[in-house]
Design an enzyme around this catalytic site. Structure first.
Site, short mmCIF file in Angstrom:
data_model
loop_
_atom_site.label_atom_id
_atom_site.label_comp_id
_atom_site.label_asym_id
_atom_site.label_seq_id
_atom_site.Cartn_x
_atom_site.Cartn_y
_atom_site.Cartn_z
N GLY A 56 0.80 -1.22 0.00
CA GLY A 56 0.00 0.00 0.00
C GLY A 56 0.83 1.27 0.00
O GLY A 56 0.32 2.34 -0.33
N SER A 57 2.11 1.18 0.35
CA SER A 57 2.98 2.36 0.28
C SER A 57 3.65 2.45 -1.09
O SER A 57 3.82 3.54 -1.64
CB SER A 57 4.04 2.32 1.38
OG SER A 57 3.42 2.40 2.64
N SER A 98 7.08 4.15 3.80
CA SER A 98 6.40 3.08 4.54
C SER A 98 5.37 3.74 5.44
O SER A 98 5.73 4.51 6.33
CB SER A 98 7.39 2.29 5.39
OG SER A 98 6.69 1.47 6.30
N SER A 100 3.52 2.53 7.88
CA SER A 100 3.73 2.21 9.31
C SER A 100 5.11 2.64 9.77
O SER A 100 5.32 2.90 10.95
CB SER A 100 3.59 0.70 9.52
OG SER A 100 4.61 0.03 8.79
N THR A 103 8.20 -1.55 7.95
CA THR A 103 8.25 -2.63 6.96
C THR A 103 9.69 -3.00 6.67
O THR A 103 10.49 -2.15 6.25
CB THR A 103 7.50 -2.18 5.69
OG1 THR A 103 6.14 -1.98 6.07
CG2 THR A 103 7.56 -3.20 4.59
N ARG A 150 -3.13 1.23 2.64
CA ARG A 150 -3.66 1.42 1.28
C ARG A 150 -4.72 2.51 1.22
O ARG A 150 -5.01 3.04 0.14
CB ARG A 150 -4.22 0.10 0.74
CG ARG A 150 -5.37 -0.44 1.54
CD ARG A 150 -5.65 -1.88 1.18
NE ARG A 150 -6.74 -2.45 1.97
CZ ARG A 150 -6.62 -2.85 3.23
NH1 ARG A 150 -5.48 -2.74 3.87
NH2 ARG A 150 -7.66 -3.37 3.86
N GLU A 235 -6.77 -7.15 -1.05
CA GLU A 235 -6.80 -6.75 0.36
C GLU A 235 -8.20 -6.39 0.84
O GLU A 235 -8.59 -6.75 1.94
CB GLU A 235 -5.85 -5.58 0.59
CG GLU A 235 -4.39 -5.98 0.43
CD GLU A 235 -3.43 -4.90 0.85
OE1 GLU A 235 -3.43 -4.53 2.03
OE2 GLU A 235 -2.67 -4.40 -0.02
N HIS A 251 2.51 -9.98 -26.82
CA HIS A 251 3.69 -10.69 -27.33
C HIS A 251 3.91 -12.02 -26.62
O HIS A 251 4.94 -12.66 -26.82
CB HIS A 251 4.92 -9.80 -27.20
CG HIS A 251 4.80 -8.56 -28.03
ND1 HIS A 251 5.21 -8.49 -29.35
CD2 HIS A 251 4.23 -7.36 -27.76
CE1 HIS A 251 4.94 -7.28 -29.83
NE2 HIS A 251 4.33 -6.58 -28.88
N LYS A 345 4.05 -10.94 8.72
CA LYS A 345 5.01 -10.00 9.32
C LYS A 345 5.43 -10.50 10.71
O LYS A 345 6.59 -10.40 11.08
CB LYS A 345 4.38 -8.60 9.42
CG LYS A 345 4.28 -7.91 8.06
CD LYS A 345 3.75 -6.48 8.17
CE LYS A 345 3.72 -5.83 6.79
NZ LYS A 345 3.19 -4.47 6.80
O1 PA5 Z 1 -2.01 -2.53 2.65
C1 PA5 Z 1 -1.25 -3.04 3.47
O2 PA5 Z 1 -1.51 -3.16 4.67
C2 PA5 Z 1 0.08 -3.55 2.98
O3 PA5 Z 1 0.12 -3.66 1.60
C3 PA5 Z 1 1.19 -2.63 3.50
O4 PA5 Z 1 1.12 -1.38 2.87
C4 PA5 Z 1 2.54 -3.27 3.28
O5 PA5 Z 1 2.64 -4.46 4.01
C5 PA5 Z 1 3.69 -2.36 3.67
O6 PA5 Z 1 3.47 -1.77 4.93
P1 PA5 Z 1 3.71 -0.21 5.09
O7 PA5 Z 1 2.81 0.45 4.09
O8 PA5 Z 1 3.34 0.10 6.48
O9 PA5 Z 1 5.15 0.00 4.79
#
Ligand code: PA5
Length: 359
Positions: A56-57, A98, A100, A103, A150, A235, A251, A345
């Site tokens: 999500g980042s 990131s 959080s 990560t 996300r 997700e 292709h 994780k």
């Molecule tokens: O949507 C989510 O929770 C994940 O895809 C996170 O974004 C991913 O695990 C990475 O974590 P972060 O965005 O905190 O770096």
């Protein structure tokens, strides 16, 4: 099943819908953060930009590289890995992204960027990444806490986009104008796609995709949209999806549309179309549609709104986000928790050695 507000509320226990409706406001706030970020003038000399992050980042990085594809004066690369490419050196601008801040892939890559003497910027709501940035005395763009990563796409993309534009890496990209258009488009879409609206394109698409495997095709210019749709379906809707990019899939993948025979009729194609795509790509989309629709469950075509790159990308992303919410309701899944990501994780944290330098 009627996809009304109560159908969404039944599964949406942590209120993803609210975050979705507030997304235009989030983008507005995010822009302010990007304008106020303190960036050393020497960062203007970077020869390449690497945005390193995951999930999500990382998608924020994809959005940026697609938005600036036609205007960036330096390469913009998204790195989803522990390792950085070998070319990263003191003339590379590395953005550690990131939500959080914890990560492990992002932390290791960012640590490596610091050790190589790259020009580093961190964007995070806190965690170890914020500590690393403070310790190394590199710019830190602090974004608000409390979102699923996300759902913080505005915060993880727009400040970095603004930073890159301010540093002069896209002199012909009118960010203020593009954002104004995009926000108008998004606000209009929020009015059309929310659960109270019965005749609703997001609901229609979710109903078509329910019980099917979505195959999302987009041109290279809109790759971020296809990746986002897939990520949000995984997700939010807890449902698999697959991405193919044109012209590349013409292709190779196009030949795969023969087997497994029993599976093909469960595949539903979503074609992300853009009248601004290269004209040969548009022709390829038409021909591809003709070939695959005989085998697939069906083809749904979606189009962007607005004229600027940002409005186009964000409008398609916003549509996909709503589709994933309705698909979650149809699947009986709460869109917010991502239990398996958490388990992974946790197991990694329990089982593995944590690099000393990141403690
Ligand atoms: O949507 C989510 O929770 C994940 O895809 C996170 O974004 C991913 O695990 C990475 O974590 P972060 O965005 O905190 O770096």
């Amino acid at each position: 099943m009627r996809l009304d507000r109560s159908a969404v509320e039944r599964v949406d226990r942590e209120n993803m819908l609210k975050l979705l409706m507030e997304f235009p406001d989030q983008c507005r706030e995010a822009y302010k953060l990007g304008l106020s970020a303190e960036l050393p003038p020497r960062f203007r000399e970077a020869r390449c930009v690497v945005i390193t992050g995951m999930g999500g980042s990382a998608i924020g990085g994809d959005l940026i590289r697609c938005a600036l594809r036609g205007t960036a004066t330096v390469p913009i690369i998204v790195n989803r890995h522990y390792r950085l490419p070998s070319f990263v050196d003191e003339r590379t601008l590395v953005v550690g992204s990131s939500y959080s801040g914890n990560t492990e892939e992002t932390l290791e890559a960012f640590d490596e960027a610091l050790r190589r003497g790259a020009m580093c910027v961190a964007i995070t709501s806190g965690g170890k990444l914020a500590e690393m940035a403070d310790r190394a005395e590199v710019p830190l763009i602090k974004i608000p806490q409390g979102y699923p990563p996300r759902a913080a796409l505005g915060y993880t993309s727009i400040p970095v986009l603004a930073a890159l534009v301010r540093l002069g890496f896209a002199p012909n990209f009118d960010l203020a104008g593009q954002l104004e258009e995009a926000l108008k488009v998004l606000e209009g879409m929020g009015g059309e796609l929310n659960p109270d609206v019965e005749e609703n394109p997001a609901k229609e698409i979710a109903l078509k995709l329910h019980g099917r495997l979505p195959i999302i095709y987009a041109s290279q210019d809109l790759e971020a949209v296809a990746i986002r749709w897939k990520g949000q379906m995984s997700e939010n809707s807890k449902s698999l999806a697959y991405v193919g990019i044109l012209p590349e899939m013409n292709h190779n993948e196009i030949e795969g549309w023969r087997h497994p025979e029993g599976l093909l009729s469960s595949l539903h194609i979503v074609m992300i179309r853009d009248p601004g795509d290269h004209e040969r790509v548009q022709m390829r989309m038409e021909i591809t549609k003709g070939i695959v629709k005989e085998h697939a469950d069906g083809v749904t075509e979606v189009y962007p709104r607005g004229k600027g790159e940002l409005a186009k990308l964000l409008s398609l992303i916003y549509l996909g986000d709503f589709v994933s919410l309705y698909l979650a309701a149809l699947n009986g899944e709460d869109p917010t928790p991502v239990e398996r990501i958490g388990v992974l994780k946790k197991k990694l944290a329990e089982g593995g050695e944590w690099p000393k330098s990141l403690e």
